[in-house]
Scaffold this motif. Structure first.
Motif, PDB file in Angstrom:
ATOM      1  N   THR A  58       2.575  17.996 -12.695  1.00 41.87           N
ATOM      2  CA  THR A  58       2.345  19.483 -12.278  1.00 41.87           C
ATOM      3  C   THR A  58       2.459  20.050 -12.892  1.00 41.87           C
ATOM      4  N   THR A 106      -1.915   9.967   4.304  1.00 40.99           N
ATOM      5  CA  THR A 106      -2.609   9.129   3.127  1.00 40.99           C
ATOM      6  C   THR A 106      -2.746  10.164   2.003  1.00 40.99           C
ATOM      7  N   GLU A 107      -2.765   9.571   1.088  1.00 37.91           N
ATOM      8  CA  GLU A 107      -3.324   9.885  -0.404  1.00 37.91           C
ATOM      9  C   GLU A 107      -4.317  11.275  -0.366  1.00 37.91           C
ATOM     10  N   GLY A 160       3.240  13.894  -8.939  1.00 36.58           N
ATOM     11  CA  GLY A 160       4.055  15.346  -8.783  1.00 36.58           C
ATOM     12  C   GLY A 160       4.801  15.647 -10.264  1.00 36.58           C
ATOM     13  N   ILE A 172      11.875   6.647  -1.518  1.00 31.19           N
ATOM     14  CA  ILE A 172      11.821   7.800  -1.517  1.00 31.19           C
ATOM     15  C   ILE A 172      13.969   7.868  -2.385  1.00 31.19           C
ATOM     16  N   THR A 180       1.184   3.808  -3.414  1.00 34.71           N
ATOM     17  CA  THR A 180       1.101   5.093  -2.977  1.00 34.71           C
ATOM     18  C   THR A 180       1.691   6.355  -3.480  1.00 34.71           C
ATOM     19  N   LEU A 181       2.473   5.701  -2.710  1.00 32.77           N
ATOM     20  CA  LEU A 181       4.026   6.852  -3.080  1.00 32.77           C
ATOM     21  C   LEU A 181       4.148   7.040  -4.148  1.00 32.77           C
ATOM     22  N   LYS A 237       1.997   9.167  -6.300  1.00 35.65           N
ATOM     23  CA  LYS A 237       2.054  10.265  -6.102  1.00 35.65           C
ATOM     24  C   LYS A 237       3.885  11.486  -6.961  1.00 35.65           C
ATOM     25  N   GLY A 271       0.973  -1.344  -0.127  1.00 37.90           N
ATOM     26  CA  GLY A 271      -0.503   0.277   0.388  1.00 37.90           C
ATOM     27  C   GLY A 271       0.666   1.281   0.008  1.00 37.90           C
ATOM     28  N   VAL A 272       1.762   0.877   0.724  1.00 42.13           N
ATOM     29  CA  VAL A 272       2.976   2.562   1.228  1.00 42.13           C
ATOM     30  C   VAL A 272       3.315   2.518  -0.803  1.00 42.13           C
ATOM     31  N   SER A 313       8.627  19.972 -14.959  1.00 41.21           N
ATOM     32  CA  SER A 313       8.732  18.374 -14.110  1.00 41.21           C
ATOM     33  C   SER A 313       8.305  17.901 -15.420  1.00 41.21           C
ATOM     34  N   SER A 357       3.940  16.572   1.604  1.00 36.24           N
ATOM     35  CA  SER A 357       2.689  15.732   1.724  1.00 36.24           C
ATOM     36  C   SER A 357       2.855  14.780   2.023  1.00 36.24           C
ATOM     37  N   PHE A 358       3.939  13.814   1.961  1.00 34.57           N
ATOM     38  CA  PHE A 358       4.054  12.361   1.994  1.00 34.57           C
ATOM     39  C   PHE A 358       4.497  12.446   3.769  1.00 34.57           C
ATOM     40  N   THR A 394       5.446  17.257  -3.508  1.00 32.48           N
ATOM     41  CA  THR A 394       4.931  15.968  -3.430  1.00 32.48           C
ATOM     42  C   THR A 394       4.735  15.085  -1.903  1.00 32.48           C
ATOM     43  N   LEU A 395       5.844  15.392  -1.988  1.00 33.71           N
ATOM     44  CA  LEU A 395       6.661  13.887  -0.703  1.00 33.71           C
ATOM     45  C   LEU A 395       6.338  14.889  -0.010  1.00 33.71           C
ATOM     46  N   PRO A 398      -3.018   3.709   3.565  1.00 37.50           N
ATOM     47  CA  PRO A 398      -2.654   4.801   2.812  1.00 37.50           C
ATOM     48  C   PRO A 398      -3.302   5.301   2.015  1.00 37.50           C
ATOM     49  N   PRO A 431      11.549  20.369  -7.576  1.00 40.36           N
ATOM     50  CA  PRO A 431      11.127  21.273  -7.286  1.00 40.36           C
ATOM     51  C   PRO A 431       9.349  20.584  -7.302  1.00 40.36           C
ATOM     52  N   ALA A 432       8.606  20.140  -8.488  1.00 39.03           N
ATOM     53  CA  ALA A 432       7.503  19.297  -7.937  1.00 39.03           C
ATOM     54  C   ALA A 432       7.691  17.869  -6.934  1.00 39.03           C
ATOM     55  N   LEU A 433       8.533  16.756  -7.058  1.00 44.28           N
ATOM     56  CA  LEU A 433       8.411  16.235  -6.337  1.00 44.28           C
ATOM     57  C   LEU A 433       8.928  16.482  -4.588  1.00 44.28           C
TER      58      LEU A 433
END
Lengths: 336, 336
Positions: A255, B133-134, A252, B246, A244-245, A248, A240-241, A259, B276-277, B273-274, B217, B268-270
């Motif tokens: 956006t 979470t998402e 990301g 990551i 989700t990552l 993301k 799950g993690v 990017s 937020s997690f 995003t990250l 997640p 910068p975009a990543l």
């Protein structure tokens, strides 16, 4: 010649990917024969799309299918002509060395115990998937349906897991750890506190103590022992993690224009990196401690994972894992 | 005016980041006064590096420090002049509304129970961190040290968690789920099977049934109920898998010239995003059910997380969470 029965009907992509995986396996590895278990007409028609040595793949008819949502005990009892029951019976009658299925986990766990049966002395057969880590893979044992385990079960899981990692995955002196909420011996719930000293006493395993969940992805142990409830949580949260990552990261990257261009450039490199963290690369999860081998592959298995799961059975058989488990249980009983 | 005591000595970056966080908090939010608890000389010297309204930050001397590796029960009993014991006593004597610490989790859990004390009727105070979470955040309750929990404890966790999410995090009718290894009511270990029907009966919470770890997640529930061993595994694996993935993504991007250029463009975009997690964005974990508020922030907290944890205490107090917990317990006792 090692004979592997494969459930042609179980899994999200059955029968096509199951059949394709069987064909790939016999092409990749000499010395295997596959028995494809399922509805003869369906499987034969699927097989006709491939070219392969005819004598190495045989179809075994089974007219019923157990669905994932069926209550497992009932399904195993009533659907005598299902691909899972027929496949397991092939192992029981020693007409196959192993059975691989991407079907209902519950039915596979129940069928393994009820049809194939436990090795004498094994209290509960654990389901032991390999999970990806930073440095390779670790065996997570137990992720099955054995809830409310006792310390003696966990000690057997540690022994069987250790034998599997040493002889199938070729890890020398596998490091065995018990999942805990702190590194110290006095930490943990009643089960862990009772199991810890028993594991310390085992001279046949390389017990390195407690492992906190945070350390699992770093590859801090080769065999990760826990009861099935915790094992299930670990396995599913891992997926799950991760999912989700990754989603993301992907969104990301979408956006901004900047990017998006970057994403095109990093994509090939990222793909191979993330692949190494994808559990489906490592074959299926063996159900250990049975009179024969039963392997559960992901429900979402495609041909490549099916192939890997089949080939895994060869190593298991060649290395005599079950004989080694029997010897280890005998040695322990003598000591007592 | 709400008074928050802050442990200036606990955490990897104490005292500098704890003091900086306190200064940021009083600047960001009117109506807070901070009592910085720790060695007076050290804290005063650290404070002298900042400009702030002097009357809003006060130093409370505490000459001892409890180290993370000290056995908590002993530490709380013997180190009467430690920042944790002194800070908790401020809450007990109602000289502070809340106590925030990034120090030893064990000592905070023990001190909360022994010094601050439980609300009458609360069986065990749970530690309840917010996890990303998402779709936002969920409350994971319990991640404390309450091993071998009973069904009645889990029901109280569900109630307290629900009140917290509704009134502090402003989630309307928070969806409460119990961590399980399958979605069906009959699945699970003995604890979950016994707790499930009790939760179904609670008319004051919005119980949506079981949640599998894979769904956490995705944000499938607002309040995720489990016993502390499982909660600890979830919390730490969340961090571990996240950190590993990551770092894999980062190193994957560095494998070729092409991907290195791409990495510069996506960075910068990543990053946002990250972020937020990243659990540290959401303040600390409250220890619920105490006569006062105790908040545990990450050991690795920097000023921003310390600030968020302090501000969180204001909402907790303003919303009268403890009064609401008391009312909810009273209502339940009347029903029985």
């Amino acid at each position: 010649m090692i004979k592997v029965a494969v459930d042609a009907m179980g899994g999200d992509y059955a029968p096509s990917e199951m059949v394709a995986g069987a064909v790939e396996a016999v092409k990749a590895q000499p010395g295997i024969q596959v028995l494809l278990v399922g509805r003869e007409d369906v499987v034969t028609s699927e097989l006709s799309k491939h070219t392969y040595e005819k004598e190495r793949i045989q179809v075994v008819n089974a007219t019923e299918v157990i669905a994932t949502e069926e209550p497992p005990v009932n399904a195993i009892r009533k659907k005598k002509d299902s691909s899972i029951v027929v496949g397991m019976n092939l192992v029981k009658k020693q007409e196959a060395d192993a059975f691989v299925s991407a079907g209902s986990s519950g039915a596979i766990l129940v069928g393994g115990q009820v049809i194939v049966g436990r090795i004498k002395g094994v209290e509960r057969p654990p389901l032991a998937p390999l999970i990806p880590t930073e440095t390779g893979v670790s065996l997570l044992i137990d992720c099955g349906a054995n809830v409310d385990a006792r310390p003696s079960h966990l000690v057997q899981f540690a022994r069987m897991g250790s034998i599997y990692m040493e002889h199938v995955m070729k890890v020398e002196k596998p490091r065995v750890a018990i999942v805990n909420i702190g590194a110290e011996e006095e930490k943990g719930n009643a089960l862990v506190k009772e199991t810890f000293p028993l594991l310390k006493e085992c001279r046949d395993i390389n017990f390195i103590g407690s492992i906190e969940a945070r350390e699992i992805p770093h590859g801090a142990a080769d065999v990760i022992v826990c009861e099935a409830f915790v094992g299930n949580v670990i396995l599913k949260l891992y997926e799950g993690v991760g999912a989700t990552l990754i989603s993301k990261v992907k969104s990301g990257m979408m956006t901004s224009l900047r990017s998006k261009i970057g994403a095109l450039l990093v994509k090939p490199a990222l793909k191979s990196t993330l692949k190494s963290f994808d559990a489906s690369q490592y074959g299926g999860a063996p159900l250990l401690g049975l009179n024969g081998l039963v392997v559960k592959t992901h429900g979402s298995s495609k041909a490549n994972e099916v192939k890997n799961s089949i080939i895994q059975c060869v190593t298991f058989k060649e290395q005599g894992i079950n004989e080694k488990i029997k010897e280890s249980l005998k040695a322990v009983n003598k000591e007592d």
